[in-house]
Write an enzyme that holds these catalytic residues in place. Sequence first.
Site, PDB file in Angstrom:
ATOM      1  N   ALA A   1       0.346   5.310   5.792  1.00 40.57           N
ATOM      2  CA  ALA A   1       0.229   5.214   4.345  1.00 40.57           C
ATOM      3  C   ALA A   1       0.879   6.462   3.771  1.00 40.57           C
ATOM      4  CB  ALA A   1      -1.236   5.128   3.921  1.00 40.57           C
ATOM      5  N   CYS A   2       1.688   6.308   2.717  1.00 42.21           N
ATOM      6  CA  CYS A   2       2.521   7.410   2.244  1.00 42.21           C
ATOM      7  C   CYS A   2       2.537   7.454   0.724  1.00 42.21           C
ATOM      8  CB  CYS A   2       3.956   7.245   2.753  1.00 42.21           C
ATOM      9  SG  CYS A   2       4.109   6.752   4.473  1.00 42.21           S
ATOM     10  N   GLY A   3       3.314   8.408   0.183  1.00 46.27           N
ATOM     11  CA  GLY A   3       3.552   8.485  -1.246  1.00 46.27           C
ATOM     12  C   GLY A   3       5.013   8.198  -1.537  1.00 46.27           C
TER      13      GLY A   3
END
Length: 558
Positions: free
Chosen positions: A54-56
């Site tokens: 999960a990232c930005g």
Amino acid sequence: MTEVTPSATNGPAAQTKAPAVKNPSIATGLTRIGRTPTGFAAHGLYDPRNEHDACGVGFIVNMKGVKSHQIVTDGLAVLENLTHRGAVGADPLMGDGAGVLVQLPDRFFREEMASQGVELPKPGHYAVGHVFMPRDPELQAHIEGIIAEVAQLEGQPLLGFRDVPVDNSSLSKAPDIAASEPVQRQVFLGRGAEIESDDDYERRLYILRKVISGRIHEETKGVDNGFYVVSMSSRTIVYKGMFLAYQVGAYYKDLTDPRFETALILVHQRFSTNTFPSWKLAHPYRMVAHNGEINTLRGNVNWMAARQASVDSELFGNDISKLWPISYEGQSDTACFDNALEFLTQGGYSLAHAMMMLIPEAWAGNKLMDQDRKAFYEYHAALMEPWDGPAAVAFTDGRQIGATLDRNGLRPARYIVTDDDRVIMASEAGVLPVPEERIVKKWRLQPGRMLLIDLEKGRIVSDEEIKSEIATRHPYKSWLANTQLILEDLKPVEPRALRRDVSLLDRQQAFGYSQEDTKLLMSPMATTGQEAVGSMGTDTPISAMSDRSKLLYTYFKQ
């Protein structure tokens, strides 16, 4: 004799120094047991395919295509404000990866190359490839020789190379981590005289890059020697690495030069659990940046590989064989998705069309969906399996930029439109301070919906407009009616006559039915029409230890 330091990938477990070799063209990095170029190999009960992430992610774009350095500055600010979405290793100065994708800054590169005595052709008639190189000078020279040779064979003039100025003072100085830092080089390529359109030029660059990567991959037998083409295009360029968010702007001096201008910037801060962190697996890739995970990855990659024998395109012609494999083993889910998207768009699909194929809406059983659009999705379901999973994907080809959510909308994405024609999209609200009076619109991406900004049209193209236009471009309903076979519509087949020479008991035993099945399961179902309820426990021997013949499936227990 040449000593080559391999491109270590991450953290304290980075690779050790390689032994001396006679031929620098061969990969020389000896990795630790179980180690791969991007993490750890499958071993025992561990399989890297079971990792998730999960990232930005975010982007800023001027809808009218007006380039400025302010967009770069603001993009780096957005990236820093997404720091909390990334991950940090045991060393606090080592991140999982961060980077930016921008349009080619023509004025900047033109002046930089002029200082080397190289006059660049007009925009669109030259391309820039950003390349990670191994640290060994002799191996660098060998790889640059391959690039020059392949460029000549593919008919694209080599204009020159450029050292990318960097400042690694903000990076960790731990020996293993420092050894993983690649040498940053850029290659400048001209446009062959026979190439008529910009799209054809991009396609030739795509083939050129695949041939170069294929040559080196074959030479090294798939072992990482530190070489990787980050991007190669006449429209866009990527700057990325195994950074924390703030280190991107601090490391790449180009990004702080006022001459470095773009009308769009796509940024990403990585939280890596899908694969282990490495320089080349940082985002953005050549077309996408992604927050989430693709749960169907193994099947998607296998189907892409299986179709290599039958796929064809008049745009590639005989050169299509140079593109295999589309994805290499050990890549992350986003890298494989980027490979598939690039293959489809270079093969003639529009960017939005390809994204609709890869990440379709929930169309089956949707009574509210327009019939033309439903026919589009049903037709393409036979061509491409959905790349499914909780995902927010931002994408661009340098002329359009957009984002889409998976059909369940399990990853957030919010955007605002300002009165100076800018669109700011990110994994969350508030990544860039904007006075409220300057905001024209604020909204969020919805499940299965697409946000698309077309810089040539100078506006946002609505989800309804995009999909209606694409779904009605061809008669998909007619194609389905003429080619699709529906099992329920086929003529009934008479069942084969029941064998009378075999007793019921023999048939029950042949198919694994026991007295317990017939008494406790079959009888209640036959009399009440409901499944029998009973204890889930069993005291029978497991099949592997039983002295009786068992059906194959009984050997597998959860």
